[in-house]
Scaffold this active site. Structure first.
Site, short mmCIF file in Angstrom:
data_model
loop_
_atom_site.label_atom_id
_atom_site.label_comp_id
_atom_site.label_asym_id
_atom_site.label_seq_id
_atom_site.Cartn_x
_atom_site.Cartn_y
_atom_site.Cartn_z
CD GLU A 339 92.69 33.34 -27.06
OE1 GLU A 339 91.75 34.16 -27.06
OE2 GLU A 339 93.37 33.10 -28.07
CG ASP A 363 89.62 34.84 -32.42
OD1 ASP A 363 89.33 34.66 -31.23
OD2 ASP A 363 90.77 34.67 -32.88
CG HIS A 530 87.15 35.77 -27.84
ND1 HIS A 530 87.85 35.62 -26.65
CD2 HIS A 530 88.04 35.48 -28.83
CE1 HIS A 530 89.09 35.26 -26.92
NE2 HIS A 530 89.24 35.17 -28.23
#
Length: 595
Positions: A339, A363, A530
């Site tokens: 991401e 995550d 994160h």
């Protein structure tokens, strides 16, 4: 070998001395130079770069008794590529006349604790001078008094010498390199909105931007090594076994479509690597510009959603790049964020440079209380997990080293520098990973996600850089352990989220108060979605590194007595956290301007 452009930084050791001749200087020459040699032996015998090369020290040609000697030393260091300064002395010296004044070079002073000559007195004078000039320096001084002829290095001095050197080398390795952003903002995640000034001001790192369409261009025009692609495809078919397809029967793809997706994700991996560091084989194919890469010490791939709504996800690409092995064998892991979370990539880079190991990208997904676990599974958490756990899980892009199928000398699960990983251990990591088809609801373009659970118990440190308007960057640090839950608990909890993704069950070390009152408090105070997770308890190393970069630490569970920062920090007050914020604000970013 070092795969990035630029020389690896060296440690410069400066043996400073009382410049009075006709007896004083002559009586100290051997002891002073022997200290420098002992420090060099310690550093060179214990530290290596993530690429595998041993760290090299450069000692001044002579002891340094005054300005002329200091200038000659500085000139030698410049020629030799020295980027870290360590001053050593057993005696009184002439303060500012012998100091290193390069403002961007991390520096420390080791003053010998002996009674025959006042090494401690010089240490104090030197640190006062550095503070007065606005050049923060670490002070190193042994707890126990040594005899004048004792050239052994006490354990507490060893620890501080190595801690400073590791942190300083991390700073030096980042300078002049790049962050490669493939695509840009992912799903509105603030960390993926790459801040070019932050990277330059704090790390000396430039931001490089490549639109995702470049991957399609290189695939369509054959701008990749065809022979390596064949090798990679054959290796993948043998070592990366598809897992259960969790999509509904009507949404599942045919074997033919999945094979096409495998072809594409393997090409994506080759291309992303070439974009990071270049590939000389492309020049032979007529692609000179493409062969050079971006000299990127880290990177990130936007993926969701513009890419993944249309093309296979990059989970395979990110997992393989982040691992210590691929079809070419065992090699240094890359630092590559899913991401395009640049802030998590920086956090991963910290861990990689300090430990030389692959990093976990996750995550910080769910806190499970003991009560919730018992309610859902009918079973109680036990052992170090008994007071609650945090579920670290992501979309399949974390390192395969996190399977924890490597072992230390005592047989405990671990994650190693690549040069210590055996072929058998690398294979076990692959054998304990499955690759289910990506869930179509998340990834319309298909692809494959890595699926494994981290073996317990390993010491881990999770960290994260966050940007806070009005403050700037801050660093969070949590030391804890991986834990392996009984299958009856793991499976039920895992199935409640996305079971195609890799799981690490994490237990933070709690203190019963503040941010670390319990595992729930840690989860509640975490500053982003994160986290970057490194093997080992490296919180104290991260704190030292952050101080060199002028980044305050707003959350950590490292004992106060272990915190090691430049001596000037003590001038900002007794409260360590408050002093850290004040010092970082006063000195400003290492390569930037104070606001």
């Amino acid at each position: 070998m070092n795969r990035l452009i630029g020389r690896l930084p060296k440690i410069g050791i400066r043996p400073v001395i009382d410049g009075r001749e006709l007896g004083v200087r002559e009586s100290l020459e051997d002891q002073c130079m022997d200290m420098a040699k002992a420090a060099a032996k310690l550093i060179e015998g214990n530290l290596r770069f993530p690429s595998g090369e041993k760290v090299e020290c450069v000692i001044a040609d002579t002891t340094i008794g005054g300005v002329a000697d200091a200038a000659a030393c500085a000139d030698k260091f410049k020629r030799e590529g020295v980027e870290v300064s360590l001053t050593v002395t057993p005696c009184w010296c002439y303060g500012t006349e012998v100091m290193d004044t390069d403002p961007s070079m991390p520096k420390a002073v080791w003053g010998f604790n002996g009674t025959e000559r006042p090494g401690a007195v010089y240490l104090a004078a030197a640190l006062a001078g550095y503070s007065q000039k606005g050049l923060p320096a670490f002070g190193i001084y042994g707890r126990e008094v040594q005899d004048a002829g004792d050239m052994s290095i006490p354990k507490d001095v060893e620890e501080k010498l190595l801690r400073f050197t590791k942190a300083a080398l991390a700073v030096a390795q980042m300078k002049g390199k790049s962050y490669l952003s493939i695509g840009y903002s992912s799903m509105g995640i603030a960390g993926s909105m790459v801040d070019v000034n932050f990277l330059q001001d704090y790390f000396g790192i430039r931001a490089e931007f490549v639109e995702s369409v470049e991957l399609l261009r290189r695939m369509d025009e054959g701008i990749y090594d065809k022979e390596e692609y064949k090798k990679a495809f054959a290796w993948t078919k043998v070592n990366c076994i598809e897992g259960k397809d969790y999509n509904s029967p009507e949404a599942q793809k045919s074997a033919e479509v999945k094979d096409k997706e495998w072809e594409k994700v393997i090409k994506m991996t080759l291309i992303c690597r070439d974009l990071l560091i270049g590939n000389p084989k492309l020049k032979a194919l007529g692609f000179g510009e493409e062969s050079k890469g971006r000299n990127a010490i880290m990177g990130g791939f936007q993926g969701q959603r513009q890419w993944t709504d249309y093309q296979p996800n990059a989970d395979f690409t990110e997992s393989i790049l982040n691992s210590s092995f691929d079809w070419n064998g065992i090699r240094q892991a890359y630092v590559f964020a899913t991401e395009n979370d640049c802030l998590n990539a920086v956090s991963m880079l910290f861990g990689h440079l300090l430990t030389n190991t692959a990093q976990i990208f996750s995550d910080v997904r769910t806190y499970w209380s003991p009560e919730s676990v018992e309610r859902v599974t009918g079973k109680k958490l036990t052992g170090i997990a008994k007071d609650g756990i945090i579920h670290l899980i992501n979309s399949g892009s974390t390192t395969l080293d996190a399977t924890a199928q490597q072992s230390d000398k005592d047989g405990n699960p671990t994650m190693k520098p690549y040069w210590d990983i055996s072929k058998e251990e690398a294979q076990k990591c692959l054998d304990n990973t499955k690759w289910p088809a990506a869930i179509g609801e998340y990834f319309r373009g298909g692809g494959f996600s890595s699926q494994f659970k981290t073996k317990g118990t390993m010491p881990l440190t999770m960290c994260r850089i966050n940007l806070v308007k009005g403050i700037g960057p801050v660093l969070q640090i949590v030391e804890g352990w991986s834990v392996e839950l009984p299958e009856g608990i793991h499976t039920i909890l895992d199935e409640r989220t996305n079971p195609t993704w890799p799981t690490t069950w994490f237990v933070p070390r709690v203190t019963g108060k503040g941010f670390f009152k319990d595992a729930y408090s840690v989860m509640a105070k975490w500053g982003a979605n994160h986290g970057a997770i490194s093997h080992g308890h490296i919180g104290v190393d991260l704190i030292s590194l952050a101080s060199l970069l002028r980044i305050p630490v707003n959350m950590h569970n490292v004992p106060d007595d272990d915190v090691f920062r430049p001596s000037a920090w003590s001038a900002f007050g007794e409260n360590l956290e408050s002093a850290d914020y004040k010092a970082c604000a006063t000195y400003g970013p290492l390569y930037g301007f104070k606001s």
